[in-house]
Design a protein around this motif. Sequence first.
Motif, mmCIF file in Angstrom:
data_model
loop_
_atom_site.group_PDB
_atom_site.id
_atom_site.type_symbol
_atom_site.label_atom_id
_atom_site.label_comp_id
_atom_site.label_asym_id
_atom_site.label_seq_id
_atom_site.Cartn_x
_atom_site.Cartn_y
_atom_site.Cartn_z
ATOM 1 N N PHE A 6 21.001 86.594 -51.141
ATOM 2 C CA PHE A 6 19.647 86.113 -51.380
ATOM 3 C C PHE A 6 19.656 84.732 -52.022
ATOM 4 N N PHE A 35 15.625 77.604 -48.932
ATOM 5 C CA PHE A 35 14.184 77.378 -49.054
ATOM 6 C C PHE A 35 13.898 76.153 -49.912
ATOM 7 N N LEU A 41 20.349 73.774 -42.738
ATOM 8 C CA LEU A 41 20.266 75.080 -42.087
ATOM 9 C C LEU A 41 21.409 75.281 -41.105
ATOM 10 N N THR A 73 26.379 78.850 -50.548
ATOM 11 C CA THR A 73 26.857 79.134 -49.198
ATOM 12 C C THR A 73 28.357 79.350 -49.164
ATOM 13 N N LEU A 130 19.473 82.115 -49.415
ATOM 14 C CA LEU A 130 18.123 81.957 -48.882
ATOM 15 C C LEU A 130 17.228 81.183 -49.835
#
Length: 127
Positions: A91, A98, A113, A73, A94
Amino acid sequence: MSRVWRFTRWLIGDDGRDWALAVLLALGSLAVLADGSSSARVPAVLGVPLVLIGTLPVAWRRRRPELVLALATVAYALYVALAFPDGPAGFSVLVALFTVAARRPRDESRAALVLSGGLLLAALLIG
């Protein structure tokens, strides 16, 4: 089992899928960066460490999901804030998000999140 073999299994896991994903994300992102169509505020060579810091830790996503999410991040937020070209590096955020959601309690997943999304939104607004 020898020490070298145990270290290798620890490093890449049993089948190496996470390493393959990390290398693919890194190579794809570096290819986009090397394309030369960047409107970045700094030289493109400064994007290389950001790509590597943001993508290669995906290989350890099952062992340290929170750390991988934080690295991905922050690196991607800096990458976006400096206006480097968009590519597969996002990606990795993500994938890390996940993994945190799949392996941690719901409250921790929601906090991850919110923090990750907030940082990326701020980077988008700056960039």
